[in-house]
Design a protein around this motif. Structure first.
Motif, PDB file in Angstrom:
ATOM      1  N   MET A  96       1.291  -1.377   0.222  1.00 23.03           N
ATOM      2  CA  MET A  96      -0.551  -0.462  -0.078  1.00 23.03           C
ATOM      3  C   MET A  96       0.675   1.019  -0.277  1.00 23.03           C
ATOM      4  SD  MET A  96      -2.671  -1.092   2.747  1.00 23.03           S
ATOM      5  CE  MET A  96      -3.865   0.745   2.725  1.00 23.03           C
ATOM      6  N   ILE A  97       1.791   1.432   0.909  1.00 18.94           N
ATOM      7  CA  ILE A  97       2.649   2.530   0.631  1.00 18.94           C
ATOM      8  C   ILE A  97       3.906   2.430  -0.558  1.00 18.94           C
ATOM      9  CG2 ILE A  97       4.895   3.191   2.234  1.00 18.94           C
ATOM     10  CD1 ILE A  97       3.755   2.073   4.194  1.00 18.94           C
ATOM     11  N   TYR A  98       3.801   1.830  -0.691  1.00 20.74           N
ATOM     12  CA  TYR A  98       5.403   1.886  -2.282  1.00 20.74           C
ATOM     13  C   TYR A  98       3.795   2.383  -3.553  1.00 20.74           C
ATOM     14  CZ  TYR A  98       7.502  -0.544  -6.143  1.00 20.74           C
ATOM     15  OH  TYR A  98       7.617  -0.244  -7.574  1.00 20.74           O
ATOM     16  N   LEU A  99       3.034   1.466  -3.220  1.00 18.53           N
ATOM     17  CA  LEU A  99       1.784   2.284  -4.585  1.00 18.53           C
ATOM     18  C   LEU A  99       1.170   3.393  -4.443  1.00 18.53           C
ATOM     19  CD1 LEU A  99      -0.617  -1.143  -5.310  1.00 18.53           C
ATOM     20  CD2 LEU A  99       1.226   0.007  -6.620  1.00 18.53           C
ATOM     21  N   LEU A 100       1.308   3.850  -2.822  1.00 18.35           N
ATOM     22  CA  LEU A 100       1.240   5.382  -2.872  1.00 18.35           C
ATOM     23  C   LEU A 100       1.883   6.362  -2.959  1.00 18.35           C
ATOM     24  CD1 LEU A 100      -0.164   7.787  -1.116  1.00 18.35           C
ATOM     25  CD2 LEU A 100       0.676   6.932   1.049  1.00 18.35           C
ATOM     26  N   SER A 101       3.360   5.911  -2.684  1.00 17.97           N
ATOM     27  CA  SER A 101       4.756   6.577  -3.094  1.00 17.97           C
ATOM     28  C   SER A 101       3.985   6.639  -4.772  1.00 17.97           C
ATOM     29  CB  SER A 101       5.843   5.861  -3.009  1.00 17.97           C
ATOM     30  OG  SER A 101       5.705   4.863  -1.432  1.00 17.97           O
ATOM     31  N   ILE A 102       3.760   5.551  -5.700  1.00 13.16           N
ATOM     32  CA  ILE A 102       3.775   6.000  -6.641  1.00 13.16           C
ATOM     33  C   ILE A 102       3.117   6.503  -7.258  1.00 13.16           C
ATOM     34  CG2 ILE A 102       3.727   4.665  -8.981  1.00 13.16           C
ATOM     35  CD1 ILE A 102       4.950   2.098  -7.825  1.00 13.16           C
ATOM     36  N   VAL A 103       1.629   6.912  -6.151  1.00 11.00           N
ATOM     37  CA  VAL A 103       0.813   7.952  -7.219  1.00 11.00           C
ATOM     38  C   VAL A 103       1.299   9.461  -6.517  1.00 11.00           C
ATOM     39  CG1 VAL A 103      -0.933   8.314  -5.777  1.00 11.00           C
ATOM     40  CG2 VAL A 103      -1.121   6.084  -6.876  1.00 11.00           C
ATOM     41  N   VAL A 104       2.020   9.183  -5.644  1.00 12.20           N
ATOM     42  CA  VAL A 104       2.710  10.738  -5.592  1.00 12.20           C
ATOM     43  C   VAL A 104       3.476  11.326  -6.488  1.00 12.20           C
ATOM     44  CG1 VAL A 104       3.454  12.266  -3.300  1.00 12.20           C
ATOM     45  CG2 VAL A 104       2.567  10.955  -2.894  1.00 12.20           C
ATOM     46  N   GLU A 149       2.875  10.130  -9.288  1.00 12.11           N
ATOM     47  CA  GLU A 149       2.584  10.182 -11.203  1.00 12.11           C
ATOM     48  C   GLU A 149       2.144  11.730 -10.705  1.00 12.11           C
ATOM     49  OE1 GLU A 149       2.953   8.292 -13.815  1.00 12.11           O
ATOM     50  OE2 GLU A 149       3.241   6.518 -13.543  1.00 12.11           O
ATOM     51  N   LEU A 150       1.822  12.625  -9.477  1.00 14.25           N
ATOM     52  CA  LEU A 150       1.107  13.597  -9.773  1.00 14.25           C
ATOM     53  C   LEU A 150       2.804  14.238  -9.669  1.00 14.25           C
ATOM     54  CD1 LEU A 150      -1.214  12.774  -6.269  1.00 14.25           C
ATOM     55  CD2 LEU A 150      -1.598  13.309  -9.035  1.00 14.25           C
ATOM     56  N   LEU A 151       3.066  14.402  -9.464  1.00  9.21           N
ATOM     57  CA  LEU A 151       4.126  15.767 -10.235  1.00  9.21           C
ATOM     58  C   LEU A 151       4.660  15.066 -11.300  1.00  9.21           C
ATOM     59  CD1 LEU A 151       6.546  14.603  -6.907  1.00  9.21           C
ATOM     60  CD2 LEU A 151       5.103  16.734  -7.361  1.00  9.21           C
ATOM     61  N   GLU A 208       6.220  21.375 -17.758  1.00  8.76           N
ATOM     62  CA  GLU A 208       5.413  22.408 -17.184  1.00  8.76           C
ATOM     63  C   GLU A 208       6.697  23.001 -16.722  1.00  8.76           C
ATOM     64  OE1 GLU A 208       3.569  23.136 -19.069  1.00  8.76           O
ATOM     65  OE2 GLU A 208       2.605  21.084 -19.195  1.00  8.76           O
ATOM     66  N   PHE A 209       7.654  22.857 -16.207  1.00 12.73           N
ATOM     67  CA  PHE A 209       8.929  23.019 -16.120  1.00 12.73           C
ATOM     68  C   PHE A 209      10.179  22.845 -16.125  1.00 12.73           C
ATOM     69  CE2 PHE A 209       5.692  23.058 -13.406  1.00 12.73           C
ATOM     70  CZ  PHE A 209       5.619  24.448 -12.609  1.00 12.73           C
ATOM     71  N   ASP A 210      10.800  23.976 -16.467  1.00  9.48           N
ATOM     72  CA  ASP A 210      12.340  23.031 -16.986  1.00  9.48           C
ATOM     73  C   ASP A 210      13.312  22.739 -15.619  1.00  9.48           C
ATOM     74  OD1 ASP A 210      11.968  24.526 -19.509  1.00  9.48           O
ATOM     75  OD2 ASP A 210      12.914  26.439 -18.813  1.00  9.48           O
ATOM     76  N   VAL A 211      13.457  22.774 -14.433  1.00 10.34           N
ATOM     77  CA  VAL A 211      13.762  22.420 -13.523  1.00 10.34           C
ATOM     78  C   VAL A 211      12.750  20.965 -12.886  1.00 10.34           C
ATOM     79  CG1 VAL A 211      14.291  24.715 -12.084  1.00 10.34           C
ATOM     80  CG2 VAL A 211      12.285  22.818 -11.715  1.00 10.34           C
ATOM     81  N   MET A 212      14.366  20.611 -11.921  1.00  7.56           N
ATOM     82  CA  MET A 212      13.757  18.617 -11.878  1.00  7.56           C
ATOM     83  C   MET A 212      12.913  19.152 -10.875  1.00  7.56           C
ATOM     84  SD  MET A 212      14.730  16.096 -12.854  1.00  7.56           S
ATOM     85  CE  MET A 212      16.970  16.124 -13.734  1.00  7.56           C
ATOM     86  N   ILE A 213      11.764  18.226 -11.770  1.00 10.43           N
ATOM     87  CA  ILE A 213       9.992  18.916 -10.692  1.00 10.43           C
ATOM     88  C   ILE A 213      10.005  17.378  -9.311  1.00 10.43           C
ATOM     89  CG2 ILE A 213       9.004  16.815 -11.685  1.00 10.43           C
ATOM     90  CD1 ILE A 213       8.519  20.774 -10.438  1.00 10.43           C
ATOM     91  N   GLY A 214      11.413  15.900  -9.960  1.00 15.23           N
ATOM     92  CA  GLY A 214      11.764  14.840  -9.013  1.00 15.23           C
ATOM     93  C   GLY A 214      12.240  15.274  -7.491  1.00 15.23           C
ATOM     94  N   PHE A 215      12.290  16.609  -7.702  1.00 14.20           N
ATOM     95  CA  PHE A 215      13.377  16.874  -6.042  1.00 14.20           C
ATOM     96  C   PHE A 215      12.119  17.031  -4.923  1.00 14.20           C
ATOM     97  CE2 PHE A 215      17.970  17.958  -8.758  1.00 14.20           C
ATOM     98  CZ  PHE A 215      17.904  16.165  -8.373  1.00 14.20           C
ATOM     99  N   LEU A 216      10.811  17.614  -5.024  1.00 23.04           N
ATOM    100  CA  LEU A 216       9.878  17.933  -4.599  1.00 23.04           C
ATOM    101  C   LEU A 216       9.323  16.475  -3.653  1.00 23.04           C
ATOM    102  CD1 LEU A 216       8.012  20.984  -6.605  1.00 23.04           C
ATOM    103  CD2 LEU A 216       9.803  21.117  -4.031  1.00 23.04           C
ATOM    104  N   PHE A 217       9.501  15.670  -4.735  1.00 18.59           N
ATOM    105  CA  PHE A 217       8.787  14.344  -3.741  1.00 18.59           C
ATOM    106  C   PHE A 217       9.446  13.828  -2.261  1.00 18.59           C
ATOM    107  CE2 PHE A 217       9.536   9.104  -3.520  1.00 18.59           C
ATOM    108  CZ  PHE A 217       8.101   9.534  -3.653  1.00 18.59           C
ATOM    109  N   PRO A 218       8.107  13.048  -2.011  1.00 17.74           N
ATOM    110  CA  PRO A 218       9.069  13.193  -0.184  1.00 17.74           C
ATOM    111  C   PRO A 218       9.858  12.332  -0.375  1.00 17.74           C
ATOM    112  CG  PRO A 218       6.931  12.427  -0.463  1.00 17.74           C
ATOM    113  CD  PRO A 218       6.894  13.502  -1.800  1.00 17.74           C
TER     114      PRO A 218
END
Length: 709
Positions: free
Chosen positions: A318-326, A328-330, A336-346
């Protein structure tokens, strides 16, 4: 959820259930990540305007353009010619040989006297000369003379023949002294033809023959070296690198006409709707199979109860799939951005949740699996197959969170830990920015600093927010929850303290003993301690019927039948369990209240009843159980009996305490109270030693102070 897990365990053995859960997890993960590997595809036609600026999603060779470039460079290779100086000498030798044969034949066959004889001699000379001229043929080709031409040669005197021979030889040699290519042969032949015609020294009678000889002698002296040229062409082609359409390369700009070259490049890159490649999809399937196989191996080999493993497995996926969902949302806004948006991932959310709810080993595996999934999800389609920057970012942030979270005793400390994780995140991002060797403006630098902090704070906030829901849904008992339950301000503990102060003191003493013993044998000391605080809460229903709460007053059991007293005493275990259940307490705490007496015999009232009724059934004076199911409950049951017994001793000392502790432990062992838990004899000896050491510290000898005069 507990009922649901029991049903699952009834229908499936754990390995089968494990496989089913992981297959479902893999299918869900595949559905979530499919769009990240398929890339963009466009429904485009020839000569229409491109609706967008389209970049190639992969590197692929443009075979058509490569071949065109190779043919172009091959066409630019100039022919290679080889000049042969021997040709002039050979052709001059041939001319000299013709005239020498004429002179030789003429000398060997003398002229006749009569006209008829002369004609016969001439015919004979021509025949003989033709035989000799055959030797001059090259590659089946030779100069063809008519009988008349040969006859005219014999008509000249020898000196004229020699002079003509030398002059014609010199003339041919001169013409062949320079390079002559195939396309120049006709020109040179015309030139020597003209020279022979204009040469006054040549007898007119043989001029036509000389022209034939001269023209035949002219040939190309500089021939094309086809083998060398072919080698040069092949070398030139080999030097041309294949033309590649690179990942990220712009194939067509927005509004540009899609011509045949552009259409071919889109087709080669697999970006047309009708040319979708299945290779990335197969690759994703293999990745998921590999990940699920790791999970299967870990949980299948885990030494724990099937129910516990099933619960922890469901929480993990459940936590693993929740992480993937987060992720995907990012990922939806990353373009839309030129920066690495993945660095916002918790980055620390999943590791901290798994560490607090399950264990550190699964948390480490979760960190790696999450990092791999993030590398696929956040890859930009034209940069790399896996975005290693984000993967490493998650690995460093996740592993650091496992280090910083150790020793945390309050939920509020999670947010404090988040700041340490933010520092690690910022350090990694600094490393990333320095290695890219790019120039960043203040806005980009500010974003990356904020991203490091936001990622850490989100990790802490989500962990704090999700932890109670998961604990409640699965009836789990984390260290945070246990610490909260141990607070004296908890309503139930206040109830025990106010209504049964003697029981409260007894519970604290038992908690000290059980905690120390559990730590010594590797059991959960915190769970044992907190469980002890609540294990006798059932006594609050009838506090005066328990000796520790009577405070020197009359014991009501003195005036009650043994059966009545039995029912009151035995009932406190079930009364406590029901009271805890009504307050939604964790199952582990409820089990301690219900099982801490197991099926032990209520000896005092049993023997009291036996004095009046020798036929009394011993089973009727036993607690209903069940027997202790875990080490912690077994240790609490011994600690409960030991503390009460030692407290009632007169003048306790180390020897008396040791004998009493051993006697109580052996009594419970012989009574079969440990039959349903995994407590070993060796561990029992360790527990006895810890109990004795702790009790000796509590009931040590004191100095007798002198009485005041």
């Amino acid at each position: 959820m507990d009922a649901f897990l029991k049903k699952l365990m009834q229908y499936f053995r754990f390995p089968v259930l494990l496989a089913i859960i992981l297959i479902v997890t893999g299918i869900l993960q595949f559905s979530l990540m499919l769009g990240n590997v398929r890339g963009e595809h466009f429904d485009l036609k020839l000569f229409q305007l491109s609706p967008d600026t389209i970049r190639s999603i992969k590197t692929v060779e443009d075979t058509v353009k490569t071949e065109e470039d190779r043919e172009q460079v091959a066409s630019e290779i100039k022919p290679v010619y080889h000049y042969s100086a021997e040709i002039a000498t050979n052709r001059a030798s041939m001319i000299k040989s013709i005239f020498d044969y004429v002179l030789e034949v003429k000398t060997s066959i003398e002229d006749g006297q009569s006209k008829k004889e002369k004609e016969a001699v001439t015919e004979q000379r021509v025949t003989e000369l033709r035989k000799k001229l055959i030797a001059l043929k090259t590659d089946g080709q030779g100069l063809q003379f008519t009988d008349q031409e040969l006859t005219t040669l014999f008509a000249l005197d020898n000196d004229s023949l020699r002079k003509t021979r030398d002059e014609l030889t010199a003339m041919v040699k001169e013409q062949l002294s320079g390079p002559i290519r195939s396309e120049q042969v006709s020109e040179v032949k015309a030139k020597i033809d003209k020279e022979i015609r204009e040469k006054a020294d040549f007898p007119e009678v043989i001029r036509a023959t000389l022209i034939s000889i001269g023209r035949f002698s002219i040939m190309e002296t500089e021939k094309q070296d086809t083998d060398l040229m072919k080698e040069q062409v092949e070398q030139a082609k080999a030097n041309i690198d294949p033309v590649r359409i690179l990942q990220g390369q712009i194939i067509v700009q927005e509004g540009q006409v899609i011509d045949r070259d552009v259409f071919r490049q889109l087709e080669l890159a697999g970006m047309l709707a009708e040319h979708t490649s299945f290779k990335p999809i197969v690759g994703l399937v293999l990745l998921i199979i590999l990940q699920m196989s790791f999970f299967f191996a870990i949980f299948n080999n885990w030494k724990a109860e099937d129910r516990t493993k099933t619960r922890d497995l469901i929480i993990t996926v459940m936590i693993y799939l929740l992480s993937i969902v987060v992720m995907e949302l990012l990922g939806l806004v990353s373009n839309e951005f030129d920066v690495m948006i993945g660095f916002l991932f918790p980055v620390a959310m999943a590791p901290m949740l798994i560490r607090l709810l399950i264990n550190e080993r699964i948390a480490i595996i979760m960190t790696i699996m999450t990092a791999v999934a993030a590398g696929v999800i956040f890859q930009e389609g034209y940069a790399t197959v896996i975005q290693m920057e984000v993967s490493l970012y998650i690995i460093f942030g996740g592993l650091s969170s496992l280090f910083f979270i150790k020793g945390i005793e309050r939920r509020s400390r999670i947010l404090q830990t988040s700041m340490s994780i933010a520092l690690v995140n910022a350090t990694f991002i600094t490393f990333y920015l320095l290695l890219t060797q790019s120039t960043y403006g203040m806005r980009e630098l500010a974003y990356y600093l904020v991203a490091a902090i936001v990622s850490a704070l989100l990790s802490g906030a989500l962990t704090l927010g999700l932890l109670p829901f998961i604990e409640s849904a699965f009836g789990m008992l984390s260290s945070f929850r246990l610490i909260e339950l141990s607070s004296p301000n908890h309503p139930l503990l206040k109830k025990i303290l106010v209504e049964t102060p003697g029981t409260y003191h007894h519970s604290v003493m038992v908690a000290n003993l059980a905690d120390a013993a559990c730590e010594a044998v590797g059991a959960d000391g915190l769970l044992a301690r907190v469980g002890c605080y609540y294990h006798d809460i059932g006594k609050t229903k009838r506090p005066g019927f328990f000796v520790e709460n009577q405070m020197g007053t009359i014991n009501p059991h003195d005036n009650l039948p043994a059966k009545t007293s039995r029912d009151i005493i035995i009932a406190h275990a079930e009364d406590g369990a029901k009271l805890l259940e009504s307050h939604k307490m964790p199952k582990e705490i409820i089990d301690i209240a219900r099982q801490h007496h197991g099926t032990s015999l209520l000896k005092f009232f049993y023997y009291k009843e036996k004095e009046e009724n020798p036929a009394v059934d011993e089973a009727s004076y036993r607690y209903p159980g069940p027997k202790p199911q875990t080490k912690e409950i077994a240790i609490i049951s011994v600690a409960d009996s030991v503390e009460a017994a030692v407290r009632s001793m007169k003048e306790p000392n180390a020897e008396k305490i040791q004998k009493l502790v051993h006697a109580i432990t052996q009594d419970k062992l012989q009574d079969g109270q440990f039959d349903e838990c995994d407590l070993s004899i060796r561990e029992l000896k360790t527990i006895e030693a810890v109990f004795c050491e702790t009790l000796n510290g509590i009931f040590h000898s004191r100095i007798e102070y002198p009485k005041p005069k």
